[in-house]
Design an enzyme around this catalytic site. Structure first.
Site, PDB file in Angstrom:
ATOM      1  N   ASP A 180       4.705  -2.452   1.787  1.00 34.49           N
ATOM      2  CA  ASP A 180       3.313  -2.227   2.207  1.00 34.49           C
ATOM      3  C   ASP A 180       3.103  -0.880   2.893  1.00 34.49           C
ATOM      4  O   ASP A 180       2.458  -0.806   3.947  1.00 34.49           O
ATOM      5  CB  ASP A 180       2.849  -3.321   3.169  1.00 34.49           C
ATOM      6  N   GLU A 215      -5.020  -8.431  -2.987  1.00 30.37           N
ATOM      7  CA  GLU A 215      -4.772  -7.968  -1.608  1.00 30.37           C
ATOM      8  C   GLU A 215      -4.523  -6.468  -1.644  1.00 30.37           C
ATOM      9  O   GLU A 215      -4.691  -5.816  -2.666  1.00 30.37           O
ATOM     10  CB  GLU A 215      -3.559  -8.714  -1.025  1.00 30.37           C
TER      11      GLU A 215
END
Length: 310
Positions: A19, A189
Site C-alpha cells: 500500500d 479500494e
C-alpha cells in the site's frame, strides 16, 4: 545506445511492505508503506527516502500504535501531505466492520516528513460507514486552488470528503454534504488521484488484495469530484514477473511530464497473502492522454535527481 545509469531494482525497498504512498518532500523522494503482516502485528509504520530513486534509506517507526490511543491493530495505507510547514499523516486502523466498533481513518502530525508523528485528534477523523464505504485506504490530494480532498473507501464503495485548511477537520461541499459518493465501476479500494494538464486521473484497486488478480484501473474527469468513468486497467499480474499488483502511489518530477508509479506486488514464489513487496516503474501517457499499461520490471527505474537536468 545502452543506458549505463544505475537502476533501483525491484523490489525497491527490502522486506514485506504494501500500500505505498509516494511523495516528494524537501526535494527528496519518500515512500510511505504499510508494514505487511497479520493484522495484530500491523502496529507501526516505517518510511523510506531517497535522493535519486535508486538508493533508499529507512526511517523506522515514524508512527507507532502506542501513540494512537484508539488503535489496537491493522494500521495500514498511510497518506501524508505537507501543508503550512506541517506534515499530516492519514492512515486506517482497526479494520472496523460496523458502526459499533472503534476505528476508521485517523490523522497524525509532525514537523518533519520522517516524524515522529503524533495523534492529531485523539480519535478517528472518520469513524463511521457512509454510503457503504468502509473507512480505510485514505488518499489525500491538494488541488491547484488549494482545496484539499481526502478520498477513501473499501467494500467496493469510494467517498471523497473536503478537508478544512487546518487539515484535521472536515468541510462541506457546495451542496451542503460532507461525504460524497464517487464510486466508479469495479472499484474495490485503494484510491489515488493525480492531476495532469487540467484533467483529473483517478485510480483505484480492483480484485482481492490477498489474491493474484489484484490490479489497478482508472478513470478521467474534468473535476476532482468526478464522475470517473472507468477507462481500463493499467496494472495487473504478469506471469513472468509477479502477481497481486495494486494499491499504489504516483510521483511526478516537478516541472516535467515525467511520472513514476510505486505499488506493491507478490513474488511468483510466494502464496502468503502478506508477502508483498514495494516496487517502482515508469508511468507513461499516450498521445490520447490515456495512461499506458504499466510494464512491471525487475530492473525498476534509472537514477533521477531532483533539480538536475537529465
Amino acid at each position: 545506445m545502452t543506458n549505463n545509469k544505475p537502476t533501483s531494482g525491484n523490489p525497491v525497498i527490502p522486506g514485506w511492505y504494501a500500500d505505498p504512498e509516494a511523495r516528494i518532500f524537501n526535494n527528496r523522494f519518500w515512500i510511505y508503506p504499510t508494514y505487511s503482516a497479520p493484522y495484530k502485528e500491523q502496529t507501526f509504520f516505517d518510511a523510506f527516502y531517497s535522493d535519486n530513486l535508486v538508493e533508499w534509506e529507512k526511517a523506522e517507526r515514524i508512527l507507532d500504535i502506542k501513540d494512537i490511543s484508539w488503535a489496537d491493530k491493522a494500521m495500514w495505507a498511510p497518506s501524508p501531505i505537507e501543508r503550512n510547514g506541517k506534515y499530516y499523516y492519514f492512515f486506517a486502523a482497526n479494520d472496523i466492520q460496523s458502526n459499533n466498533e472503534l476505528g476508521g481513518i485517523g490523522i497524525a502530525v509532525s514537523d518533519q516528513p520522517h516524524g515522529p508523528f503524533k495523534d492529531a485528534l485523539g480519535k478517528p477523523l472518520i469513524d463511521k460507514i457512509h454510503h457503504g464505504a468502509q473507512p480505510i485506504d485514505p488518499h489525500v490530494f491538494i488541488d491547484n486552488d488549494n482545496n484539499a480532498y481526502l478520498y477513501y473507501g473499501g467494500w467496493g464503495q469510494c467517498n471523497v470528503v473536503k478537508l478544512n485548511t487546518d487539515m484535521i477537520s472536515l468541510g462541506t461541499f457546495d451542496d451542503g454534504s460532507v461525504y460524497k459518493d464517487i464510486t466508479p465501476n469495479f472499484f474495490v479500494e485503494g484510491p489515488c488521484m493525480i492531476k495532469r494538464k487540467n484533467k483529473y486521473y483517478f485510480m483505484w484497486s480492483e480484485g482481492g488484495w490477498g489474491g493474484p488478480d489484484y490490479s489497478v484501473a482508472y478513470g478521467i474527469s474534468e473535476s476532482p469530484l468526478g464522475p470517473f468513468n472507468r477507462v481500463g486497467k493499467i496494472l495487473e499480474k504478469d506471469p513472468k514477473v509477479a502477481t497481486g499488483a495494486g494499491h499504489h502511489g504516483v510521483i511526478q518530477i516537478p516541472g516535467k511530464d515525467e511520472w513514476y508509479i510505486i505499488y506493491h506486488r507478490r513474488p511468483l514464489s510466494e502464496t502468503n497473502a502478506n508477502h508483498r513487496e514495494v516496487c517502482i516503474d515508469r508511468l507513461y501517457f499516450n498521445k490520447e492522454e490515456e495512461i499506458q499499461p504499466i510494464e512491471m520490471t525487475f530492473e525498476g527505474v534509472s537514477e533521477c535527481v531532483l533539480g538536475a537536468d537529465k
